[in-house]
Scaffold this active site. Sequence first.
Site, PDB file in Angstrom:
ATOM      1  N   HIS A  58       0.750  -1.168   0.038  1.00  0.00           N
ATOM      2  CA  HIS A  58       0.010   0.025   0.087  1.00  0.00           C
ATOM      3  C   HIS A  58       0.848   1.354   0.068  1.00  0.00           C
ATOM      4  CE1 HIS A  58       0.578  -0.877   4.293  1.00  0.00           C
ATOM      5  NE2 HIS A  58       0.264   0.744   4.703  1.00  0.00           N
ATOM      6  N   HIS A  60       1.275   4.017   2.045  1.00  0.00           N
ATOM      7  CA  HIS A  60       1.870   4.749   3.231  1.00  0.00           C
ATOM      8  C   HIS A  60       3.225   4.843   2.979  1.00  0.00           C
ATOM      9  CE1 HIS A  60      -1.841   4.152   5.771  1.00  0.00           C
ATOM     10  NE2 HIS A  60      -2.147   4.971   4.956  1.00  0.00           N
ATOM     11  N   HIS A 116      -7.438  -0.809   5.479  1.00  0.00           N
ATOM     12  CA  HIS A 116      -6.468  -0.151   5.954  1.00  0.00           C
ATOM     13  C   HIS A 116      -6.332   1.173   5.082  1.00  0.00           C
ATOM     14  CE1 HIS A 116      -3.067   1.124   8.396  1.00  0.00           C
ATOM     15  NE2 HIS A 116      -2.303   1.130   7.157  1.00  0.00           N
ATOM     16  N   ASP A 135      -0.214  -3.964   6.339  1.00  0.00           N
ATOM     17  CA  ASP A 135      -0.678  -3.528   7.591  1.00  0.00           C
ATOM     18  C   ASP A 135      -2.350  -4.225   7.630  1.00  0.00           C
ATOM     19  OD1 ASP A 135       1.462  -2.250   8.089  1.00  0.00           O
ATOM     20  OD2 ASP A 135       0.560  -0.367   8.092  1.00  0.00           O
ATOM     21  N   HIS A 173       4.832  -4.717  10.997  1.00  0.00           N
ATOM     22  CA  HIS A 173       5.084  -3.860  12.161  1.00  0.00           C
ATOM     23  C   HIS A 173       5.230  -4.848  13.493  1.00  0.00           C
ATOM     24  CE1 HIS A 173       4.329   0.227  10.780  1.00  0.00           C
ATOM     25  NE2 HIS A 173       3.283  -0.255   9.930  1.00  0.00           N
TER      26      HIS A 173
END
Length: 245
Positions: A58, A60, A116, A135, A173
């Site tokens: 994605h 981000h 997300h 994520d 993460h």
Amino acid sequence: MPSRLEIARVPALSDNYIWLVHEPESRETTVIDPAEAEPVLAEAERRGWRITQIWNTHWHPDHTGGNAAIKAATGASVTGPAAEAAKIPTLDRQVREGDRVGLGGHEADVLEVPAHTAGHIAYHLPDERVVFVGDTLFAMGCGRLFEGTAAQMHANLQRLAKLPPETEVYCAHEYTLSNGRYALVAEPDNEAIRQRVEEVKAARSAGVATVPTTIALELATNPFMRSADADQLAARRLEKDRFKG
């Protein structure tokens, strides 16, 4: 049969994991979600791996921030979600649901898993029983609903739940301990969660990573994957967003 993939974890920023995936026979290496370039280039050099590709889940910046520098240093091609191409200017290939991405003799199926972000994708390598989820799914958690809905997230998690239980889940993460603390609140009678949280505490105290996880482990201990429906997931996501434990 192609050679088994080698997967290396590269910590970055405060809690990101970047994944280096190496195919020994072709000597190709892809980078999954490079938050930054320097640690990736250093680890690849240390291992003698030649970076040929970058796969983004994605848009981000903590997943794409290293794209340009890695591309400039290695000539790697960048693959990512077509729905977010306007937000990832380094993309060379835009992919959608049903597309496949190759690494040596291996192929990853592209799964669209929006919630997300609006165009979030995952990369599933069925022959290796490995999935890179960005994520969307975390160990004992899921991503915040920044651009999508609880219904989308619930559908995505139920879809991932149908993968073989031994499938290794590589998220981006190290959120497991904080997720586990909330999971104990969401399902206080779940002994599997309680046991896992103790194991995670011990691992983190020793500086050991808790990712990857597996589909089986998430089915037993993840309150979001275990939500009965989208409404319950929505309520749990809101509680987690406010959770201070």
